[in-house]
Scaffold this motif. Structure first.
Motif, PDB file in Angstrom:
ATOM      1  N   PRO A  32       6.890 -12.497  19.938  1.00  0.00           N
ATOM      2  CA  PRO A  32       5.816 -11.578  19.533  1.00  0.00           C
ATOM      3  C   PRO A  32       4.932 -12.234  18.481  1.00  0.00           C
ATOM      4  N   ASP A  33       3.730 -11.690  18.307  1.00  0.00           N
ATOM      5  CA  ASP A  33       2.826 -12.198  17.276  1.00  0.00           C
ATOM      6  C   ASP A  33       3.087 -11.527  15.929  1.00  0.00           C
ATOM      7  N   TYR A  34       3.623 -10.298  15.976  1.00  0.00           N
ATOM      8  CA  TYR A  34       3.945  -9.563  14.759  1.00  0.00           C
ATOM      9  C   TYR A  34       5.248  -8.805  14.945  1.00  0.00           C
ATOM     10  N   VAL A  35       5.932  -8.559  13.826  1.00  0.00           N
ATOM     11  CA  VAL A  35       7.069  -7.639  13.792  1.00  0.00           C
ATOM     12  C   VAL A  35       6.726  -6.530  12.807  1.00  0.00           C
ATOM     13  N   VAL A  36       6.912  -5.282  13.233  1.00  0.00           N
ATOM     14  CA  VAL A  36       6.721  -4.132  12.347  1.00  0.00           C
ATOM     15  C   VAL A  36       8.079  -3.453  12.178  1.00  0.00           C
ATOM     16  N   CYS A  37       8.564  -3.383  10.947  1.00  0.00           N
ATOM     17  CA  CYS A  37       9.866  -2.767  10.659  1.00  0.00           C
ATOM     18  C   CYS A  37       9.676  -1.426   9.953  1.00  0.00           C
ATOM     19  N   ILE A  38      10.456  -0.437  10.363  1.00  0.00           N
ATOM     20  CA  ILE A  38      10.428   0.875   9.711  1.00  0.00           C
ATOM     21  C   ILE A  38      11.803   1.138   9.125  1.00  0.00           C
ATOM     22  N   ASP A  39      11.854   1.566   7.859  1.00  0.00           N
ATOM     23  CA  ASP A  39      13.143   1.798   7.220  1.00  0.00           C
ATOM     24  C   ASP A  39      13.026   2.907   6.182  1.00  0.00           C
ATOM     25  N   ALA A  40      14.183   3.511   5.864  1.00  0.00           N
ATOM     26  CA  ALA A  40      14.251   4.491   4.780  1.00  0.00           C
ATOM     27  C   ALA A  40      14.404   3.749   3.455  1.00  0.00           C
ATOM     28  N   LEU A  41      13.811   4.289   2.387  1.00  0.00           N
ATOM     29  CA  LEU A  41      13.823   3.645   1.074  1.00  0.00           C
ATOM     30  C   LEU A  41      14.444   4.567   0.033  1.00  0.00           C
ATOM     31  N   ALA A  42      14.571   4.052  -1.194  1.00  0.00           N
ATOM     32  CA  ALA A  42      14.987   4.872  -2.331  1.00  0.00           C
ATOM     33  C   ALA A  42      13.831   4.925  -3.323  1.00  0.00           C
ATOM     34  N   SER A  43      13.663   6.082  -3.970  1.00  0.00           N
ATOM     35  CA  SER A  43      12.557   6.274  -4.902  1.00  0.00           C
ATOM     36  C   SER A  43      13.060   6.438  -6.326  1.00  0.00           C
ATOM     37  N   ARG A  44      12.180   6.184  -7.268  1.00  0.00           N
ATOM     38  CA  ARG A  44      12.470   6.400  -8.691  1.00  0.00           C
ATOM     39  C   ARG A  44      12.150   7.836  -9.102  1.00  0.00           C
ATOM     40  N   VAL A  81       0.850  -1.191   0.000  1.00  0.00           N
ATOM     41  CA  VAL A  81       0.000   0.000   0.000  1.00  0.00           C
ATOM     42  C   VAL A  81       0.887   1.242   0.000  1.00  0.00           C
ATOM     43  N   THR A  82       0.657   2.123  -0.964  1.00  0.00           N
ATOM     44  CA  THR A  82       1.443   3.359  -1.062  1.00  0.00           C
ATOM     45  C   THR A  82       0.547   4.551  -0.791  1.00  0.00           C
ATOM     46  N   MET A  83       0.944   5.361   0.187  1.00  0.00           N
ATOM     47  CA  MET A  83       0.201   6.573   0.528  1.00  0.00           C
ATOM     48  C   MET A  83       1.008   7.791   0.082  1.00  0.00           C
ATOM     49  N   GLU A  84       0.404   8.613  -0.777  1.00  0.00           N
ATOM     50  CA  GLU A  84       1.072   9.822  -1.258  1.00  0.00           C
ATOM     51  C   GLU A  84       0.467  11.029  -0.542  1.00  0.00           C
ATOM     52  N   MET A  85       1.306  11.682   0.248  1.00  0.00           N
ATOM     53  CA  MET A  85       0.834  12.782   1.100  1.00  0.00           C
ATOM     54  C   MET A  85       0.631  14.067   0.293  1.00  0.00           C
ATOM     55  N   PRO A  86      -0.343  14.909   0.702  1.00  0.00           N
ATOM     56  CA  PRO A  86      -0.481  16.236   0.083  1.00  0.00           C
ATOM     57  C   PRO A  86       0.805  17.040   0.239  1.00  0.00           C
ATOM     58  N   LYS A  87       1.012  18.000  -0.625  1.00  0.00           N
ATOM     59  CA  LYS A  87       2.289  18.702  -0.742  1.00  0.00           C
ATOM     60  C   LYS A  87       2.780  19.330   0.568  1.00  0.00           C
ATOM     61  N   LEU A  88       1.912  19.969   1.322  1.00  0.00           N
ATOM     62  CA  LEU A  88       2.358  20.715   2.506  1.00  0.00           C
ATOM     63  C   LEU A  88       2.156  19.950   3.815  1.00  0.00           C
ATOM     64  N   THR A  89       1.995  18.635   3.726  1.00  0.00           N
ATOM     65  CA  THR A  89       1.698  17.827   4.917  1.00  0.00           C
ATOM     66  C   THR A  89       2.719  18.022   6.024  1.00  0.00           C
ATOM     67  N   LEU A  90       4.007  18.060   5.688  1.00  0.00           N
ATOM     68  CA  LEU A  90       5.065  18.068   6.703  1.00  0.00           C
ATOM     69  C   LEU A  90       5.144  19.381   7.472  1.00  0.00           C
ATOM     70  N   ASN A 123      10.333  11.695   0.479  1.00  0.00           N
ATOM     71  CA  ASN A 123       9.815  12.250   1.739  1.00  0.00           C
ATOM     72  C   ASN A 123       8.322  12.584   1.698  1.00  0.00           C
ATOM     73  N   ARG A 124       7.619  12.160   0.663  1.00  0.00           N
ATOM     74  CA  ARG A 124       6.185  12.450   0.570  1.00  0.00           C
ATOM     75  C   ARG A 124       5.351  11.187   0.354  1.00  0.00           C
ATOM     76  N   THR A 125       6.000  10.035   0.486  1.00  0.00           N
ATOM     77  CA  THR A 125       5.328   8.772   0.209  1.00  0.00           C
ATOM     78  C   THR A 125       5.617   7.773   1.321  1.00  0.00           C
ATOM     79  N   ILE A 126       4.597   7.025   1.721  1.00  0.00           N
ATOM     80  CA  ILE A 126       4.770   5.959   2.708  1.00  0.00           C
ATOM     81  C   ILE A 126       4.311   4.650   2.071  1.00  0.00           C
TER      82      ILE A 126
END
Length: 324
Positions: free
Chosen positions: A171-183, A61-70, A189-192
């Protein structure tokens, strides 16, 4: 042949469709918009889709944030709430299930510090549930967290650390958070991206490590990533595309210039860009100059979304009271 790298399943699918003029076999795409947030779900449903996309079968699932979200607190909250809903679809939370949250990355390098930053803002409850159950609401779910660092700092594969922890605390689940590279530069910095297939730390910058998924650690692994860098070769390629499009728009079909530009093979051009840049800058990756404040904002969005998902019995006021 050199190819532009991306960690985003959505971008991989976009590149395939652009090159082949058709949808990927074995891949389903669902798009919707919620509170000005574009949410795209890419499902790889069989072996054909897995081979074509070069990614494991599962949901991305890819979430694209509005421009001024940050820079807007209300928009940040909207994205956090949407992220919480997506996570709840992947994690079946209840008060007896433990979740281990892992912040991947190097806290000494700002574009790679997203994971550790998220961990610092997380609602961690496992120790209280075990040692002081009377001091906390019984509906609070047990959550534990760790930032294990990177191989270069610890000498230990991150996957090995997580596997050992899973075997110990179960644990029943593992949730990992990491930095990615984009095309694409506009997605930095505007996509999750949220995926249920695990993660391969360092893959986006060509530094692939031990994979972290259900097969390697023994429990379902949810991966949350944000592209914080883009390759210099990608920027060069996109710039040339803009120049070509501008020139072609001023020429008419049948002109020599138009025909010449149309005959350029993009794969060969990307290979040429790579060969020219590599001796001077290597595999240079680029991040925006305001990356410090951006990582702070994005880490807050993600930590809030995780807190919402893992503590469905609490509202934001109660979660903030706990954190403060």
């Amino acid at each position: 042949m050199f190819s532009i790298r991306t960690d985003l399943a959505l971008e991989t699918r976009e590149m395939y469709v652009k090159s082949n003029k058709k949808e990927c076999d074995g891949v389903e795409v669902i798009e919707k918009e919620e509170n000005d947030i574009k949410i795209s779900t890419v499902k790889i449903i069989n072996d054909i889709g897995e081979k074509t996309m070069g990614k494991p079968k599962g949901t991305y699932v890819t979430m694209e944030m509005p421009k001024l979200t940050l820079y807007d607190g209300e928009l940040m909250d909207n994205v956090s709430n949407s992220l919480g809903k997506v996570l709840l679809d992947m994690i079946k939370v209840d008060k007896n299930k433990t979740t281990l949250v892992v912040g991947l990355g190097n806290w000494n390098v700002t574009p790679d510090a997203l994971g550790p930053k998220v961990i610092s803002k997380l609602m961690v409850t496992r120790h209280i549930k075990e040692l002081m159950p009377e001091a906390i609401d019984e509906d609070v779910t047990p959550v534990c967290a760790i930032s294990p660092g990177v191989l270069g700092l610890t000498g230990i594969e991150t996957g090995e650390v997580i596997k050992a922890l899973v075997q110990k605390i179960k644990p029943d689940y593992v949730v990992c958070i990491d930095a990615l590279a984009s095309r694409r530069l506009e997605r930095v910095n505007r996509t999750i991206q949220i995926g249920d297939t695990g993660i391969s730390p360092g893959a986006g910058v060509g530094n692939r490590r031990m994979e972290i998924n259900e097969k390697t650690v023994g429990v379902p692994v949810i991966a949350i990533g944000v592209p914080t860098v883009v390759y210099a070769a990608t920027i060069a390629s996109d710039t040339i595309d803009l120049v070509i499009d501008s020139v072609k728009s001023q020429a008419s079909e049948g002109d020599k210039v138009y025909d010449m530009l149309g005959s350029i093979d993009k794969g060969e051009r990307n290979q040429l860009i790579h060969e020219i840049l590599n001796p001077y800058v290597g595999d240079l990756v680029v991040t925006p100059k305001e990356v410090d404040s951006v990582i702070d904002s994005v880490s807050k969005i993600i930590s809030t979304g995780i807190n919402i998902a893992l503590q469905p019995a609490l509202n934001m006021e109660e979660i903030n009271k706990f954190l403060n």
